[in-house]
Design a protein around this motif. Structure first.
Motif, PDB file in Angstrom:
ATOM      1  N   ALA A 145       0.893  -1.166   0.000  1.00  0.00           N
ATOM      2  CA  ALA A 145       0.000   0.000   0.000  1.00  0.00           C
ATOM      3  C   ALA A 145       0.926   1.209   0.000  1.00  0.00           C
ATOM      4  O   ALA A 145       1.240   1.784   1.045  1.00  0.00           O
ATOM      5  N   GLY A 146       1.409   1.534  -1.183  1.00  0.00           N
ATOM      6  CA  GLY A 146       2.489   2.512  -1.306  1.00  0.00           C
ATOM      7  C   GLY A 146       2.067   3.940  -1.020  1.00  0.00           C
ATOM      8  O   GLY A 146       0.869   4.261  -0.987  1.00  0.00           O
ATOM      9  N   VAL A 147       3.069   4.790  -0.815  1.00  0.00           N
ATOM     10  CA  VAL A 147       2.783   6.225  -0.738  1.00  0.00           C
ATOM     11  C   VAL A 147       2.684   6.727  -2.183  1.00  0.00           C
ATOM     12  O   VAL A 147       3.319   6.186  -3.087  1.00  0.00           O
ATOM     13  N   GLY A 148       1.852   7.740  -2.385  1.00  0.00           N
ATOM     14  CA  GLY A 148       1.724   8.347  -3.723  1.00  0.00           C
ATOM     15  C   GLY A 148       1.464   7.321  -4.810  1.00  0.00           C
ATOM     16  O   GLY A 148       0.580   6.466  -4.697  1.00  0.00           O
ATOM     17  N   ASN A 149       2.282   7.373  -5.851  1.00  0.00           N
ATOM     18  CA  ASN A 149       2.074   6.514  -7.021  1.00  0.00           C
ATOM     19  C   ASN A 149       2.697   5.127  -6.801  1.00  0.00           C
ATOM     20  O   ASN A 149       3.497   4.661  -7.606  1.00  0.00           O
ATOM     21  N   GLY A 150       2.364   4.501  -5.666  1.00  0.00           N
ATOM     22  CA  GLY A 150       2.878   3.164  -5.359  1.00  0.00           C
ATOM     23  C   GLY A 150       4.342   3.175  -4.955  1.00  0.00           C
ATOM     24  O   GLY A 150       5.063   2.211  -5.243  1.00  0.00           O
TER      25      GLY A 150
END
Ligand code: GLN
Length: 355
Positions: A271-276
């Motif tokens: 569940a990445g930050v921003g664009n993965g």
């Protein structure tokens, strides 16, 4: 005399046509409700309060509490489980999928409604969207307030869900979710509020339609593959491969990725930050995992927007899959189902674009 007989005969024909048209219009749909629990079946002891217990009320009691619902369809209820959806398991989801396959193959059915808690409704809806090979409407429904609450939302939600399941225009639209008048696709919906009645949104692709006191309007078909076009099957499946979700954040500890691999995960969704995205330590741990054959899917903790390949991360070099328009929980379901068969990363990426 002859003219009189002819006139009477034509009047009689008109009456017969009208009677048969009327009985055709009144032919009721057959809808089965599969009940799994949730707040819609929840009850509190007394008064206006926030505390309650999910999964207390049976499906028969729920149907009896909705005025006029039997005018919409002939309804049969079946209790599959009675749990809060925080306890929804793949065992129950597989049981649901198998029961749906039996019911749709038997014939004589127009649609299926599934009552479910809202916490994990998107997981069950998306799972069934991938594995149920039917064009009949399958409609999930729940509520945010228990059955005993002031202004309980369950009865009208259930009424609208049955109206959608009974509607021939709802066919071929995949698994749907009906709550608070809105008809969502399993593919696009997500839960956005912990407590508000308006908790489901379709932030990426918009609504499928609306159901207003049982009068339905449909706007579109989902864009992805599902139902009878889906290549996935859970026939003879009793267990799904383990896929974990790891939440990325500032200065994320990367040993969570290693721990997941050690515990036997076949896939990990970030569940990445921003664009993965994730930090360097996270990327290195994921690259180590990918080299061991664990599938890494980069998704995002952000609610809208797609995660595309090779933007800030070199997916080609690191051997990762980009989630595209799947949030972490739907990425996990898709990967679990896809990993029932051995597949290359290229095939998995194609699957994430298509489903
Ligand atoms: N409103 C709800 O249904 C959420 C509550 C409950 N935890 C459930 O998912 O069953």
């Amino acid at each position: 005399m002859k003219t009189l007989i002819t006139a009477l005969w034509s009047k009689l024909t008109v009456v017969l046509v009208l009677v048969s048209l009327n009985s055709f219009a009144q032919k009721k749909a057959n809808v089965v409700i599969l009940a799994t629990g949730g707040t819609i079946a929840g009850a509190a002891s007394t008064g206006v309060q926030s505390g309650y217990t999910s999964g207390q009320v049976t499906i028969d009691a729920m149907v009896n509490a909705v005025p006029d619902i039997t005018k919409l369809a002939n309804i049969k209820g079946e209790q599959i489980s009675n749990v809060g959806s925080q306890d929804m398991s793949f065992e129950i989801m597989l049981k649901l999928a198998k029961r749906i396959a039996e019911l749709t193959q038997q014939g004589g059915l127009d649609g299926i409604v599934i009552t479910h808690g809202t916490d994990t409704m998107e997981e069950t809806a998306y799972f069934l969207n991938l594995v149920c090979k039917t064009d009949l409407p399958i409609v999930l429904v729940g509520s945010m307030r228990p059955s005993t609450a002031v202004s309980a939302d369950g009865p009208l939600n259930l009424y609208n869900a049955v109206a959608v399941a009974a509607d021939p225009n709802a066919k071929k639209r995949g698994v749907l979710l009906v709550m608070n008048d809105w008809i969502h696709s399993a593919q696009s919906l997500t839960k956005v509020s912990t407590t508000a009645v308006q908790t489901f949104m379709s932030p990426l692709n918009g609504l499928i339609g609306i159901s207003n006191y049982g009068t339905n309007e449909f706007y579109r078909f989902p864009f992805n593959k599902y139902g009878s076009q889906s290549e996935f099957s859970v026939d003879n499946v009793t267990k799904l491969p383990r896929v974990d979700i790891i939440y990325a954040d500032a200065d994320m500890p990367a040993d969570l990725v290693d721990a997941s691999v050690e515990h036997g995960a076949k896939g990990i969704v970030i569940a990445g930050v921003g664009n993965g995205n994730m930090n360097k330590a996270g990327l290195e741990a994921c690259e180590r995992a990918a080299k061991k054959g664990v599938v890494i899917v980069r998704s995002s903790r952000v609610v809208t927007g797609n995660v595309g390949r090779n933007v800030e991360v070199d997916d080609d070099k690191m051997g990762f899959v980009a989630s595209y328009d799947h949030n972490p929980q739907k990425s996990r379901i898709l990967l679990m189902v896809a990993l029932l068969k051995q597949r290359s990363n290229a095939d998995l990426q194609k699957i994430f674009y298509e489903y």
